[in-house]
Design a protein around this motif. Structure first.
Motif, PDB file in Angstrom:
ATOM      1  N   LEU A 249      12.405 -27.387  -3.446  1.00  0.00           N
ATOM      2  CA  LEU A 249      13.047 -28.320  -4.569  1.00  0.00           C
ATOM      3  C   LEU A 249      14.061 -27.190  -5.225  1.00  0.00           C
ATOM      4  O   LEU A 249      14.805 -27.260  -5.806  1.00  0.00           O
ATOM      5  N   ARG A 250      13.319 -26.151  -5.358  1.00  0.00           N
ATOM      6  CA  ARG A 250      13.604 -24.829  -6.389  1.00  0.00           C
ATOM      7  C   ARG A 250      15.032 -24.634  -6.576  1.00  0.00           C
ATOM      8  O   ARG A 250      16.157 -24.078  -6.890  1.00  0.00           O
ATOM      9  N   GLU A 251      14.919 -24.028  -4.740  1.00  0.00           N
ATOM     10  CA  GLU A 251      16.600 -24.123  -4.062  1.00  0.00           C
ATOM     11  C   GLU A 251      17.456 -24.881  -3.871  1.00  0.00           C
ATOM     12  O   GLU A 251      18.571 -24.461  -4.291  1.00  0.00           O
ATOM     13  N   ALA A 252      17.214 -26.182  -3.711  1.00  0.00           N
ATOM     14  CA  ALA A 252      17.733 -27.620  -3.759  1.00  0.00           C
ATOM     15  C   ALA A 252      18.904 -27.362  -5.243  1.00  0.00           C
ATOM     16  O   ALA A 252      19.703 -28.132  -5.050  1.00  0.00           O
ATOM     17  N   SER A 253      17.756 -26.913  -6.426  1.00  0.00           N
ATOM     18  CA  SER A 253      17.914 -27.600  -7.707  1.00  0.00           C
ATOM     19  C   SER A 253      19.559 -26.518  -7.689  1.00  0.00           C
ATOM     20  O   SER A 253      20.328 -27.161  -8.638  1.00  0.00           O
ATOM     21  N   VAL A 254      19.978 -25.560  -7.158  1.00  0.00           N
ATOM     22  CA  VAL A 254      21.448 -25.196  -7.615  1.00  0.00           C
ATOM     23  C   VAL A 254      22.511 -25.657  -6.439  1.00  0.00           C
ATOM     24  O   VAL A 254      23.286 -25.506  -7.214  1.00  0.00           O
ATOM     25  N   LEU A 255      22.095 -26.152  -5.771  1.00  0.00           N
ATOM     26  CA  LEU A 255      23.117 -26.938  -4.905  1.00  0.00           C
ATOM     27  C   LEU A 255      24.100 -26.002  -4.075  1.00  0.00           C
ATOM     28  O   LEU A 255      25.358 -26.057  -4.972  1.00  0.00           O
ATOM     29  N   GLY A 256      23.618 -24.977  -3.518  1.00  0.00           N
ATOM     30  CA  GLY A 256      24.446 -23.604  -3.028  1.00  0.00           C
ATOM     31  C   GLY A 256      25.079 -24.330  -1.312  1.00  0.00           C
ATOM     32  O   GLY A 256      23.965 -25.072  -1.374  1.00  0.00           O
ATOM     33  N   LEU A 257      25.650 -23.430  -1.117  1.00  0.00           N
ATOM     34  CA  LEU A 257      26.123 -23.776   0.547  1.00  0.00           C
ATOM     35  C   LEU A 257      25.088 -22.569   1.649  1.00  0.00           C
ATOM     36  O   LEU A 257      25.450 -22.424   2.643  1.00  0.00           O
ATOM     37  N   GLY A 258      24.432 -21.939   1.072  1.00  0.00           N
ATOM     38  CA  GLY A 258      23.912 -20.941   2.099  1.00  0.00           C
ATOM     39  C   GLY A 258      22.732 -21.519   1.939  1.00  0.00           C
ATOM     40  O   GLY A 258      22.209 -22.254   1.968  1.00  0.00           O
ATOM     41  N   LEU A 259      22.257 -20.832   3.758  1.00  0.00           N
ATOM     42  CA  LEU A 259      20.679 -21.906   4.142  1.00  0.00           C
ATOM     43  C   LEU A 259      20.249 -20.891   3.231  1.00  0.00           C
ATOM     44  O   LEU A 259      19.485 -20.416   2.795  1.00  0.00           O
ATOM     45  N   PRO A 260      18.711 -21.972   3.735  1.00  0.00           N
ATOM     46  CA  PRO A 260      17.423 -21.814   2.594  1.00  0.00           C
ATOM     47  C   PRO A 260      16.641 -20.452   3.264  1.00  0.00           C
ATOM     48  O   PRO A 260      16.637 -19.788   4.147  1.00  0.00           O
ATOM     49  N   LYS A 261      16.147 -19.904   1.551  1.00  0.00           N
ATOM     50  CA  LYS A 261      15.650 -18.262   1.990  1.00  0.00           C
ATOM     51  C   LYS A 261      13.796 -19.088   2.521  1.00  0.00           C
ATOM     52  O   LYS A 261      13.142 -18.531   3.193  1.00  0.00           O
ATOM     53  N   ALA A 262      13.767 -20.270   2.343  1.00  0.00           N
ATOM     54  CA  ALA A 262      12.135 -21.318   2.493  1.00  0.00           C
ATOM     55  C   ALA A 262      12.139 -21.951   3.399  1.00  0.00           C
ATOM     56  O   ALA A 262      13.224 -22.663   2.158  1.00  0.00           O
TER      57      ALA A 262
END
Length: 302
Positions: free
Chosen positions: A61-74
């Protein structure tokens, strides 16, 4: 001197040979330019949103809230999709969508092809008016309040049967429009020959009209699948309760039921969108060749 002047002139045959090569080179350059432009537009129009959807559906959830195009860190692939399947009532929504889409498409294709056959072979003014009225349903905006009023009068408001009847009636014009033009281009002698052999009207429809109409009906079915599967407007008014919710309604209810209203659960919402679109993608992969051939035949005969 006269011989030297004659030999210095360009040979006509050499000029004739160069022109087709130059034209072929220019044509090839235009073709490459067109492919590059179309690929660039498609990548920006479809590729980036699709990648944004897929990559954020597997992020926490924390990473998806930024809406970036990069691959997930986790990676949270299993957690996100299992949460959507259980909390989003995905199985129930799929079953409701199938229970609405399959009988609606079957009814619209059957009734629409029969009506198109009658419209195509009739020269009556009344039938021509009825055809234009039926096709007009493609362009007219949906009339929700009169539809709800009629369903309340018949006791079908909020039921799957009422929603099925509304979907069939509003989608019938698409099949009639596609099939009528196709049948008009078909030679009537085929039906006359079958009638001479003793075939009745239903036998002619089943053994002559229906097999020839299959490519067009397949295209019409695919159009109906997309429109009915993604239908949200009528479903929001005509279907009541989460037990009857189709996939778009289940997605809306799931997105609205966030425990923390200040933070949208984009990772789960994107995962739900992927699962909602997955049956359509699978259906398209199975019938894409037939759709292309049906569109080609319809374009030629229309």
């Amino acid at each position: 001197m006269a011989g030297i002047a004659t030999s210095s002139r360009p040979q006509p045959q050499a000029v004739v040979r160069r022109r087709p090569a130059v034209r072929a080179g220019r044509k090839g350059l235009r073709e490459i330019t067109r492919v590059v432009l179309l690929t660039t537009v498609a990548a920006g129009w479809i590729g980036i949103p699709l990648w944004l959807l897929l990559v954020n559906s597997v992020k926490p959830l924390r990473e998806a809230s930024v809406l970036g195009l990069g691959l997930p860190k986790a990676w949270s692939l299993t957690d996100n999709y299992s949460t959507v399947i259980h909390e989003g009532r995905y199985g129930t929504a799929v079953m409701n969508s199938v229970l609405i889409a399959v009988p609606t498409i079957a009814s619209a294709v059957l009734l629409g092809s029969l009506a198109a056959w009658a419209y195509a072979r009739s020269r009556s003014t009344t039938m021509n008016f009825a055809y234009n009225l039926t096709v007009l349903s493609i362009l007219l905006p949906p009339a929700v309040l009169p539809t709800i009023y009629e369903l309340q009068l018949t006791g079908l408001d909020g039921t799957r049967l009422g929603y099925f009847l509304v979907m069939t009636g509003t989608r019938l014009g698409t099949v009639v429009f596609l099939a009528t033009g196709f049948i008009r281009a078909m030679p009537a002698e085929l039906e006359d020959a079958a009638e001479v052999d003793g075939a009745g009207r239903l036998q002619i429809y089943r053994h002559v009209i229906l097999p020839l109409l299959l490519p067009v009906l397949l295209v019409g079915s695919m159009i109906l699948i997309v429109t009915i599967w993604n239908e949200f407007f009528f479903a929001a008014f005509l279907l009541q309760g989460s037990e009857r919710a189709t996939l778009p309604m289940a997605l809306y209810q799931f997105a609205s039921a966030s425990p923390d209203t200040s933070i949208a659960r984009w990772n789960l919402i994107f995962a739900h969108v992927v699962l909602t679109s997955l049956p359509l993608v699978i259906a398209y992969l199975f019938v894409q060749r037939r759709i292309v051939s049906g569109l080609s035949e319809g374009a030629i005969k229309g």
